[in-house]
Design an enzyme around this catalytic site. Structure first.
Site, PDB file in Angstrom:
ATOM      1  N   LYS A   1       3.786   2.443   0.909  1.00  0.00           N
ATOM      2  CA  LYS A   1       2.460   1.821   0.921  1.00  0.00           C
ATOM      3  C   LYS A   1       1.708   2.081   2.228  1.00  0.00           C
ATOM      4  O   LYS A   1       0.527   2.454   2.216  1.00  0.00           O
ATOM      5  CB  LYS A   1       2.608   0.318   0.680  1.00  0.00           C
ATOM      6  CG  LYS A   1       1.308  -0.410   0.487  1.00  0.00           C
ATOM      7  CD  LYS A   1       1.586  -1.808  -0.062  1.00  0.00           C
ATOM      8  CE  LYS A   1       2.893  -2.323   0.449  1.00  0.00           C
ATOM      9  NZ  LYS A   1       2.947  -3.502   1.179  1.00  0.00           N
TER      10      LYS A   1
ATOM     11  N   THR B   1       2.222   4.489   4.300  1.00  0.00           N
ATOM     12  CA  THR B   1       1.951   5.923   4.353  1.00  0.00           C
ATOM     13  C   THR B   1       0.695   6.260   3.554  1.00  0.00           C
ATOM     14  O   THR B   1      -0.174   7.009   4.018  1.00  0.00           O
ATOM     15  CB  THR B   1       3.180   6.688   3.814  1.00  0.00           C
ATOM     16  OG1 THR B   1       4.335   6.252   4.549  1.00  0.00           O
ATOM     17  CG2 THR B   1       3.019   8.180   3.968  1.00  0.00           C
TER      18      THR B   1
ATOM     19  N   ARG C   1      -0.939  -3.987   9.703  1.00  0.00           N
ATOM     20  CA  ARG C   1      -0.156  -4.971  10.448  1.00  0.00           C
ATOM     21  C   ARG C   1       0.654  -4.274  11.539  1.00  0.00           C
ATOM     22  O   ARG C   1       0.936  -3.084  11.450  1.00  0.00           O
ATOM     23  CB  ARG C   1       0.809  -5.686   9.502  1.00  0.00           C
ATOM     24  CG  ARG C   1       0.101  -6.628   8.548  1.00  0.00           C
ATOM     25  CD  ARG C   1       1.053  -7.156   7.519  1.00  0.00           C
ATOM     26  NE  ARG C   1       1.569  -6.066   6.706  1.00  0.00           N
ATOM     27  CZ  ARG C   1       2.677  -6.124   5.997  1.00  0.00           C
ATOM     28  NH1 ARG C   1       3.411  -7.218   6.014  1.00  0.00           N
ATOM     29  NH2 ARG C   1       3.075  -5.105   5.267  1.00  0.00           N
TER      30      ARG C   1
ATOM     31  N   LYS D   1      15.232  -1.552   8.200  1.00  0.00           N
ATOM     32  CA  LYS D   1      13.998  -1.078   7.589  1.00  0.00           C
ATOM     33  C   LYS D   1      13.327   0.003   8.424  1.00  0.00           C
ATOM     34  O   LYS D   1      12.650   0.891   7.913  1.00  0.00           O
ATOM     35  CB  LYS D   1      13.026  -2.267   7.389  1.00  0.00           C
ATOM     36  CG  LYS D   1      11.724  -1.889   6.693  1.00  0.00           C
ATOM     37  CD  LYS D   1      10.826  -3.117   6.532  1.00  0.00           C
ATOM     38  CE  LYS D   1       9.492  -2.752   5.920  1.00  0.00           C
ATOM     39  NZ  LYS D   1       8.578  -2.051   6.835  1.00  0.00           N
TER      40      LYS D   1
ATOM     41  N   ALA E   1       5.199 -10.933   4.237  1.00  0.00           N
ATOM     42  CA  ALA E   1       4.488 -11.366   3.031  1.00  0.00           C
ATOM     43  C   ALA E   1       5.357 -12.209   2.109  1.00  0.00           C
ATOM     44  O   ALA E   1       4.853 -12.828   1.182  1.00  0.00           O
ATOM     45  CB  ALA E   1       3.954 -10.165   2.278  1.00  0.00           C
TER      46      ALA E   1
ATOM     47  N   PHE F   1       4.504  -6.118   0.946  1.00  0.00           N
ATOM     48  CA  PHE F   1       5.341  -6.139  -0.249  1.00  0.00           C
ATOM     49  C   PHE F   1       4.524  -5.860  -1.521  1.00  0.00           C
ATOM     50  O   PHE F   1       3.515  -5.147  -1.467  1.00  0.00           O
ATOM     51  CB  PHE F   1       6.134  -7.444  -0.342  1.00  0.00           C
ATOM     52  CG  PHE F   1       7.168  -7.571   0.746  1.00  0.00           C
ATOM     53  CD1 PHE F   1       8.085  -6.553   0.977  1.00  0.00           C
ATOM     54  CD2 PHE F   1       7.232  -8.698   1.548  1.00  0.00           C
ATOM     55  CE1 PHE F   1       9.047  -6.649   1.984  1.00  0.00           C
ATOM     56  CE2 PHE F   1       8.192  -8.803   2.562  1.00  0.00           C
ATOM     57  CZ  PHE F   1       9.089  -7.777   2.763  1.00  0.00           C
TER      58      PHE F   1
ATOM     59  N   PHE G   1       6.890  12.468  -4.994  1.00  0.00           N
ATOM     60  CA  PHE G   1       8.192  12.837  -4.448  1.00  0.00           C
ATOM     61  C   PHE G   1       8.585  14.187  -5.029  1.00  0.00           C
ATOM     62  O   PHE G   1       8.185  14.538  -6.143  1.00  0.00           O
ATOM     63  CB  PHE G   1       9.260  11.787  -4.792  1.00  0.00           C
ATOM     64  CG  PHE G   1       9.399  10.728  -3.737  1.00  0.00           C
ATOM     65  CD1 PHE G   1      10.514  10.683  -2.914  1.00  0.00           C
ATOM     66  CD2 PHE G   1       8.398   9.795  -3.554  1.00  0.00           C
ATOM     67  CE1 PHE G   1      10.634   9.709  -1.941  1.00  0.00           C
ATOM     68  CE2 PHE G   1       8.514   8.816  -2.575  1.00  0.00           C
ATOM     69  CZ  PHE G   1       9.635   8.774  -1.767  1.00  0.00           C
TER      70      PHE G   1
ATOM     71  N   TRP H   1       2.456  12.181   2.800  1.00  0.00           N
ATOM     72  CA  TRP H   1       3.647  12.261   3.640  1.00  0.00           C
ATOM     73  C   TRP H   1       3.880  13.719   4.030  1.00  0.00           C
ATOM     74  O   TRP H   1       4.072  14.035   5.195  1.00  0.00           O
ATOM     75  CB  TRP H   1       4.866  11.712   2.879  1.00  0.00           C
ATOM     76  CG  TRP H   1       6.075  11.508   3.737  1.00  0.00           C
ATOM     77  CD1 TRP H   1       6.441  10.355   4.366  1.00  0.00           C
ATOM     78  CD2 TRP H   1       7.066  12.478   4.076  1.00  0.00           C
ATOM     79  NE1 TRP H   1       7.592  10.547   5.081  1.00  0.00           N
ATOM     80  CE2 TRP H   1       7.997  11.828   4.925  1.00  0.00           C
ATOM     81  CE3 TRP H   1       7.270  13.825   3.762  1.00  0.00           C
ATOM     82  CZ2 TRP H   1       9.116  12.482   5.450  1.00  0.00           C
ATOM     83  CZ3 TRP H   1       8.380  14.490   4.295  1.00  0.00           C
ATOM     84  CH2 TRP H   1       9.290  13.820   5.124  1.00  0.00           C
TER      85      TRP H   1
END
Lengths: 556, 556
Positions: free
Chosen positions: B71, B73, B94, B105, B273, B301, B381, B409
């Site tokens: 998200k 990215t 954020r 993470k 979140a 999230f 992907f 990405w």
């Protein structure tokens, strides 16, 4: 009369780029933190390393009293005055802890017209060094407890963890805690405690490390716990020295700010002197020595604590000893050492002054015993009478030591020029013959006994059974020849805070030893020295505020 | 293939002064933190306030899975792509918490060629905001415990203190602790616990406050405890809102950085979140809206958590609703929602994709129910097959929603231009009709039931006896019409982390309510939502290091 913060806010600050130019640094050499704060990076430090060291002036004081001595103020004012008389001078100070700022002591940026600026920033978060140290310290705790939780491969005994958590606040409720409660998913229950950040071994390491590699080696050597077999467990065993060094990668760089008079000041690192080694960082002092012809630095609390540690712990790391030591005293404080109560300090009292001089006299003798010339600086107060000043000068003269008054709080650089001339003249005309108070190879017992008898003036040392056992064990671990960092009350030459003046015939009790192998010394705890202060009934925080435009209120 | 940190370190950053010029800010408008980070002060924010708001794009996602959705990215890549197609765009994100960075993470600065920079700084201490929040939170704890210790004038019941301490680390051993042990001089023994800093009410307040005055009012309203008579005790009662605001005076100012492509990005505030409201600060988003024609922001999230809170809690404070909502999904994650195991995600599986689409479908319907147009972004992907993409496009089409692929990405701005054009076209051609999911005046019970049945798709709510009693008490206190902030697992639309896809016929249990009166909402705890994460067996910290020249290693 203006308050410190009002004076500081009335000053038009010079961009730090221009301050840096005074000592030969270009904008590229700086990492700016706003317009008035900067960090100096390693390439700049390395470039400067080829230069010769300037002259080093160490400012220390008599044992502090509630009357106040103004050591930081004199340090800053002396630096300003040296610049005023044409000596290229840099100041090197410790950075304040937020605990005392929010509590009772206030900040540590000097006072009156002898301040380092911006005082709000320096006293609050500054460039984040304290926060980085707090984070590194507590990340280590979390990684240590996680190691135990995840199977405890290293067989760490949860009862023998000596690494404590920290906060940079005065918070007595955290002195003794139990963590890991709530069942098997919430960790292993064990006793723990929080120290104030400035008492963390990581603070000591940051102040002694000379580069990133040295930082990592020292972090790696920290002993955090013992196994069930009583083998020491280090950060290296946990393999987290890299992560901790990463957290500290900016905090280790010296911070540059300015005084009211635009004198460059390195404000970096701030271990307390009663529970740690009490001096600003080796990197900052070293860099200041390379960039200035004269460097004024201070050591925490009285000369029995801060200066002793400066001379016996920092100097071997700094590889440069002071050219002169300035001992700060006030007539008021000496009268308190002579038995006068705080309420009666405004009354002339030659007898009490003469009696209280014993404290200053002992510190003069102690500092001279390191082979370094001493100057006494009288920090003037409005209540000082002419007769008192004459008497103090006479007492110093009898002691064979130069004495000079200064009024930098009220008059800034002008109030310090006489002191500056005296100090410069001593540096130019007298020679030093520095030697540590104890031989490097002496045992812990010998080192502690030397400090207690020679510096404190005590009759001897009484070691608790625990300390005796520890000294034996430390021999096995190869820690028995490290320097000693005494944890002692700052209020007295002895370990009894109520024994003012120059007590004698006392014995100092060593309760416990704490290995700080990363820092490279053993802390000797005497009596009940607190590693976490408490807040007073009316904390300074109650008077703090910030205005709509961001102006800080209530800092002092 | 280069790692994220290697890509970031290969970029020649543009001085932040030049980035700021792109959105009309001059050097004087900035408070520099080094060459590549800056804070924006209130005068600048006020000056900008006169301008019209730009268009707001909210990026959210399906429920996260171990497959990863990307998200942040997409948010960053979409911003870069919008700039590339000629739209003056600012990103608002954020800031990361150090806990997940050191844990499992990693950071929160995007990935590949869609990153905000300098990633090391942003992921470590950045401009010190997290540290300031930690300090303010814990200063409040210290002042509260000190109040009790010094006589407890307010008659605070030590058993009814709801204010917890925090650290910005994953540290499970601190979840449940006992503080104040050691006798009468060390405080009052009581149960306490530590949350992670991003779960602190002060983080929520920082993210909702619009100026210093509002910050102080909100801080003053924080309920920290109850008296023996069960009367709420606030920060205002302790008279320390000024001190806390002073500690936060710089943290509240938005931070400006840049993407790899030089897009200006505000990175400021970072509540989780699942346990907080999950969006960056109102001040940063508002400032971005004034300075950019397009603003891309994200909520944490899945859309059930972050976006719901963005729309029901943040929008009323922001006074601006999104013009379009982008829901990020990956084929891999949808296959996991369809029952495929992580090890088999590389295999084509149309059936699982079709089944797992139920999760995306529910989020599309939810977001549309707020009266805002929706675009689905497929984060590509390498393992996605042509047939899978065709199927997902068909499913979205059937749902009447536009879908667009993006490969930011791998390809940076170029990989996002199609998505950017689609998003811009939706903004230009479609109208919004925002309305909250519940009426402002509804009761807590009604609000919770609305969220559970309409957003989560549940059958109803079961309130614990404790929650029922609390709702009654909150009526007496006048807190019964506040917005609700749900604390729920992020992994499922329901409160069962294992129920993937679009579960139905479930009941959500509300265990407890937590008043966050300063933030202005009531947190409803479902199941066992953690407010303090733990570290995994092999924390990311084990791979971190810093080289002699200060280069960071092992961040991701």
């Amino acid at each position: 009369m203006k308050t410190d913060i009002e004076i500081s806010q009335s000053v038009n600050l010079t961009p730090i780029k221009e301050i840096a130019e005074k000592i030969g640094l270009k904008e590229n050499d700086l990492e700016l933190y706003g317009n008035y704060k900067a960090k100096i990076d390693f390439p700049t430090i390395q470039k400067a390393a080829e230069k010769e060291d300037g002259h080093l002036i160490l400012v220390t004081s008599i044992n502090p009293t509630p009357a106040g001595e103004g050591k930081s103020t004199i340090t800053i004012g002396l630096g300003d005055a040296l610049n005023k008389i044409g000596k290229k001078t840099v100041i090197a100070l410790r950075e304040p802890s937020l605990g005392p700022v929010m509590g009772i002591k206030g900040g540590a940026t000097g006072g009156g017209y002898a301040q380092v600026l911006p005082m709000e920033d320096i006293n609050l978060h500054f460039t984040g060094d304290m926060h980085a140290i707090t984070t590194a310290n507590n990340a280590l705790s979390a990684l240590l407890d996680n190691h135990i939780q995840q199977g405890n491969e290293l067989a760490i005994d949860p009862r023998r963890i000596i690494w404590k958590r920290v906060v940079d606040l005065n918070d007595r409720a955290l002195r003794q805690v139990v963590v890991g409660l709530g069942g098997p998913l919430q960790g292993m229950p064990r006793q723990d405690g929080f120290d104030i950040t400035v008492a963390s071994e990581i603070m000591a390491i940051l102040c002694l490390a000379t580069n990133i590699e040295d930082l990592k080696t020292r972090l790696s050597n920290i002993v955090v716990a013992y196994t069930f077999e009583k083998t020491p467990i280090t950060v290296g065993d946990l393999q987290v020295e890299g992560a901790l060094a990463l957290i500290l990668k900016d905090a280790i760089k010296p911070n540059l700010v300015q005084t009211i008079y635009g004198t460059p000041a390195f404000v970096h690192g701030g271990p307390f002197a009663n529970i740690a080694h009490g001096c600003n960082s080796v990197l900052a002092t070293k860099t200041a020595l390379k960039l200035g012809d004269y460097v004024v630095t201070e050591a925490g609390f009285g000369a029995d604590l801060g200066a002793e540690k400066f001379l016996d712990i920092k100097v071997p790391n700094l590889k440069k000893s002071p050219d002169v030591i300035v001992i700060v005293a006030t007539i008021r404080a000496l009268k308190m050492h002579g038995g006068v109560k705080k309420e009666q300090l405004n009354e002339e009292n030659i007898e009490a002054l003469t009696h209280g001089f014993s404290n200053l006299k002992k510190h003069i003798e102690n500092m001279q015993s390191y082979g370094i010339p001493v100057v006494v600086a009288i920090n003037e107060f409005i209540s000082d009478t002419k007769q008192e000043i004459t008497q103090l000068e006479a007492l110093c003269k009898k002691q064979g030591v130069i004495v000079e008054s200064a009024s930098v709080w009220e008059h800034g650089a002008d109030g310090g020029t006489a002191l500056a001339k005296t100090v410069a003249s001593v540096i130019e005309n007298e020679t030093t013959n520095y030697h540590s108070i104890y031989p490097v190879g002496a045992s812990l017992e010998e080192k502690i006994e030397t400090i207690v008898t020679k510096i404190y003036g005590g009759a001897g040392v009484s070691f608790s059974q625990k300390a005796i056992n520890q000294m034996k064990t430390f021999e096995d671990y190869g820690w028995d020849r490290l320097p000693v960092c005494m944890a002692k009350t700052q209020y007295s030459l002895s370990d009894d805070p109520k024994a003012l003046g120059a007590p004698s015939n006392f014995t100092v009790t060593i309760r416990e030893l704490v290995p700080k192998i990363g820092a490279g010394f053993i802390v000797a705890l005497t009596g009940d020295v607190m590693t976490m202060p408490g807040l007073p009934k009316q904390p300074a925080a109650l008077n703090m505020d910030v205005l709509e435009d961001g102006t800080a209120v209530g800092l002092f």
